[in-house]
Design an enzyme around this catalytic site. Sequence first.
Site, PDB file in Angstrom:
ATOM      1  N   THR A  48      13.902 -65.786  15.740  1.00 56.21           N
ATOM      2  CA  THR A  48      15.293 -65.519  16.131  1.00 56.21           C
ATOM      3  C   THR A  48      16.062 -66.810  16.389  1.00 56.21           C
ATOM      4  O   THR A  48      17.287 -66.783  16.527  1.00 56.21           O
ATOM      5  CB  THR A  48      15.359 -64.610  17.376  1.00 56.21           C
ATOM      6  N   GLY A  63      10.438 -62.140  30.077  1.00 57.03           N
ATOM      7  CA  GLY A  63       9.936 -63.269  30.839  1.00 57.03           C
ATOM      8  C   GLY A  63      10.709 -63.482  32.110  1.00 57.03           C
ATOM      9  O   GLY A  63      10.470 -62.848  33.143  1.00 57.03           O
ATOM     10  N   ARG A  64      11.700 -64.384  32.038  1.00 54.20           N
ATOM     11  CA  ARG A  64      12.379 -64.869  33.242  1.00 54.20           C
ATOM     12  C   ARG A  64      12.980 -63.795  34.146  1.00 54.20           C
ATOM     13  O   ARG A  64      12.940 -63.969  35.372  1.00 54.20           O
ATOM     14  CB  ARG A  64      13.419 -65.922  32.835  1.00 54.20           C
ATOM     15  N   ASP A  95      -1.403 -69.930   8.298  1.00 56.98           N
ATOM     16  CA  ASP A  95      -2.289 -70.903   7.656  1.00 56.98           C
ATOM     17  C   ASP A  95      -2.858 -70.225   6.412  1.00 56.98           C
ATOM     18  O   ASP A  95      -2.405 -69.126   6.034  1.00 56.98           O
ATOM     19  CB  ASP A  95      -3.395 -71.297   8.657  1.00 56.98           C
ATOM     20  N   ILE A  96      -3.841 -70.841   5.788  1.00 60.47           N
ATOM     21  CA  ILE A  96      -4.449 -70.182   4.628  1.00 60.47           C
ATOM     22  C   ILE A  96      -5.179 -68.913   5.104  1.00 60.47           C
ATOM     23  O   ILE A  96      -5.562 -68.805   6.274  1.00 60.47           O
ATOM     24  CB  ILE A  96      -5.416 -71.127   3.872  1.00 60.47           C
ATOM     25  N   PRO A  97      -5.328 -67.933   4.199  1.00 56.92           N
ATOM     26  CA  PRO A  97      -5.856 -66.630   4.619  1.00 56.92           C
ATOM     27  C   PRO A  97      -7.160 -66.710   5.406  1.00 56.92           C
ATOM     28  O   PRO A  97      -7.309 -66.066   6.453  1.00 56.92           O
ATOM     29  CB  PRO A  97      -6.044 -65.888   3.285  1.00 56.92           C
ATOM     30  N   ASN A  98      -8.117 -67.519   4.951  1.00 55.80           N
ATOM     31  CA  ASN A  98      -9.415 -67.572   5.622  1.00 55.80           C
ATOM     32  C   ASN A  98      -9.261 -68.056   7.066  1.00 55.80           C
ATOM     33  O   ASN A  98      -9.865 -67.493   7.991  1.00 55.80           O
ATOM     34  CB  ASN A  98     -10.359 -68.494   4.839  1.00 55.80           C
ATOM     35  N   THR A  99      -8.459 -69.085   7.252  1.00 56.03           N
ATOM     36  CA  THR A  99      -8.296 -69.667   8.594  1.00 56.03           C
ATOM     37  C   THR A  99      -7.628 -68.675   9.540  1.00 56.03           C
ATOM     38  O   THR A  99      -8.063 -68.498  10.686  1.00 56.03           O
ATOM     39  CB  THR A  99      -7.460 -70.968   8.483  1.00 56.03           C
ATOM     40  N   LYS A 119       1.060 -66.766  16.994  1.00 57.19           N
ATOM     41  CA  LYS A 119       1.788 -66.788  15.709  1.00 57.19           C
ATOM     42  C   LYS A 119       1.050 -67.592  14.646  1.00 57.19           C
ATOM     43  O   LYS A 119       1.562 -68.592  14.126  1.00 57.19           O
ATOM     44  CB  LYS A 119       3.201 -67.356  15.887  1.00 57.19           C
ATOM     45  N   PHE A 120      -0.140 -67.127  14.280  1.00 49.29           N
ATOM     46  CA  PHE A 120      -0.947 -67.862  13.295  1.00 49.29           C
ATOM     47  C   PHE A 120      -0.256 -67.896  11.929  1.00 49.29           C
ATOM     48  O   PHE A 120       0.306 -66.896  11.466  1.00 49.29           O
ATOM     49  CB  PHE A 120      -2.325 -67.212  13.144  1.00 49.29           C
ATOM     50  N   ASP A 161       0.066 -64.543  21.920  1.00 50.44           N
ATOM     51  CA  ASP A 161       1.216 -64.839  21.045  1.00 50.44           C
ATOM     52  C   ASP A 161       1.065 -66.254  20.475  1.00 50.44           C
ATOM     53  O   ASP A 161       1.757 -67.176  20.906  1.00 50.44           O
ATOM     54  CB  ASP A 161       2.495 -64.693  21.889  1.00 50.44           C
ATOM     55  N   ARG A 211      17.453 -58.016  28.667  1.00 42.44           N
ATOM     56  CA  ARG A 211      18.085 -58.330  29.944  1.00 42.44           C
ATOM     57  C   ARG A 211      18.771 -57.077  30.499  1.00 42.44           C
ATOM     58  O   ARG A 211      19.347 -56.300  29.740  1.00 42.44           O
ATOM     59  CB  ARG A 211      19.172 -59.407  29.780  1.00 42.44           C
ATOM     60  N   LYS A 264       1.923 -61.464  28.270  1.00 39.64           N
ATOM     61  CA  LYS A 264       1.918 -62.248  27.027  1.00 39.64           C
ATOM     62  C   LYS A 264       1.546 -63.694  27.354  1.00 39.64           C
ATOM     63  O   LYS A 264       2.148 -64.320  28.223  1.00 39.64           O
ATOM     64  CB  LYS A 264       3.298 -62.212  26.366  1.00 39.64           C
TER      65      LYS A 264
HETATM   66  O1  C5P Z   1      12.322 -65.363  29.571  1.00 41.04           O
HETATM   67  P1  C5P Z   1      12.574 -64.485  28.369  1.00 41.04           P
HETATM   68  O2  C5P Z   1      12.664 -63.012  28.705  1.00 41.04           O
HETATM   69  O3  C5P Z   1      13.756 -64.958  27.549  1.00 41.04           O
HETATM   70  O4  C5P Z   1      11.251 -64.664  27.507  1.00 41.04           O
HETATM   71  C1  C5P Z   1      11.087 -64.087  26.251  1.00 41.04           C
HETATM   72  C2  C5P Z   1       9.748 -64.411  25.699  1.00 41.04           C
HETATM   73  O5  C5P Z   1       9.714 -63.917  24.366  1.00 41.04           O
HETATM   74  C3  C5P Z   1       9.415 -65.892  25.613  1.00 41.04           C
HETATM   75  O6  C5P Z   1       7.999 -66.025  25.778  1.00 41.04           O
HETATM   76  C4  C5P Z   1       9.815 -66.265  24.215  1.00 41.04           C
HETATM   77  O7  C5P Z   1       9.081 -67.349  23.704  1.00 41.04           O
HETATM   78  C5  C5P Z   1       9.468 -64.984  23.468  1.00 41.04           C
HETATM   79  N1  C5P Z   1      10.176 -64.774  22.214  1.00 41.04           N
HETATM   80  C6  C5P Z   1      11.550 -64.757  22.131  1.00 41.04           C
HETATM   81  N2  C5P Z   1      12.152 -64.557  20.919  1.00 41.04           N
HETATM   82  C7  C5P Z   1      11.418 -64.382  19.818  1.00 41.04           C
HETATM   83  C8  C5P Z   1      10.029 -64.372  19.886  1.00 41.04           C
HETATM   84  C9  C5P Z   1       9.435 -64.568  21.121  1.00 41.04           C
HETATM   85  O8  C5P Z   1      12.235 -64.891  23.137  1.00 41.04           O
HETATM   86  N3  C5P Z   1      12.005 -64.147  18.677  1.00 41.04           N
END
Ligand code: C5P
Length: 245
Positions: A130, A220-221, A75-79, A72-73, A70, A191, A43
Amino acid sequence: MKNKQEIGSPMIDKPIVVALDYPSLEQALAMAAQLDPQRCRLKVGKELYTRTGPKIIEALSAKGFEIFLDLKFHDIPNTVAKAVRCAAEMGVWMVNVHASGGRKMMEQARHELDQVKDQRTLLIAVTVLTSMQHSDLAEIGIDIEPMLHVQRLAELTKQSGLDGVVCSAQEAAMLRSSLGADFRLVTPGIRLAGDSSDDQQRIMTPGKALAQGSNYLVIGRPITKAAKPMQALLAIEQDISNALV
Ligand code: C5P
């Protein structure tokens, strides 16, 4: 693993999407070099893409990775429709918009994407961030329980012809039962038991999230900060296998 993934969600292989949350091309590529494109997707979000532009997509694609862009657009529909087209023309696997941009925006994005020759890009929507609680929603005039708003926006997303939504794993079971087996659910906040939750508020283990109906796990982490990222990925795959036997 593919044959085991049948509880609550359609059979989908390679459910792990590693979030490359880095401020530079070099750091992102250094992490990608430690990962196997046969075992995960990647991602690319706003920070990395704003820094590097399409170069990061080209470099990761050349290494065989499928990319969730990722951005997350909203904006207006055309854009939004034109931005989604550009993403599909770059060959990304998945791209997203904000469902709160509304039906016209999502329908036009769907239509534009369908005009791109040979494209197979998945178009999904973010429902409620979230990071937002009831009080945050109330402050912008949406004085209802976040779950209800998530449900409402996910239904609108489906009606608008999109392929799925990003949602928390806690919402996956509810959305899977109301929106059917083909609607993709993409869930962050994943996790393993015993992992640090970092700044995530509501977390779920990989196996449980898939069992609840999620299709793709954005992680991610737990992988990118691990001393051995592929070993961390293997532990996640094992948790999935254990949960889905
Ligand atoms: O490091 P971690 O596993 O927490 O990363 C989660 C990824 O998911 C990050 O890129 C974060 O921006 C993304 N994300 C999130 N919660 C959301 C939408 C996206 O944690 N609701």
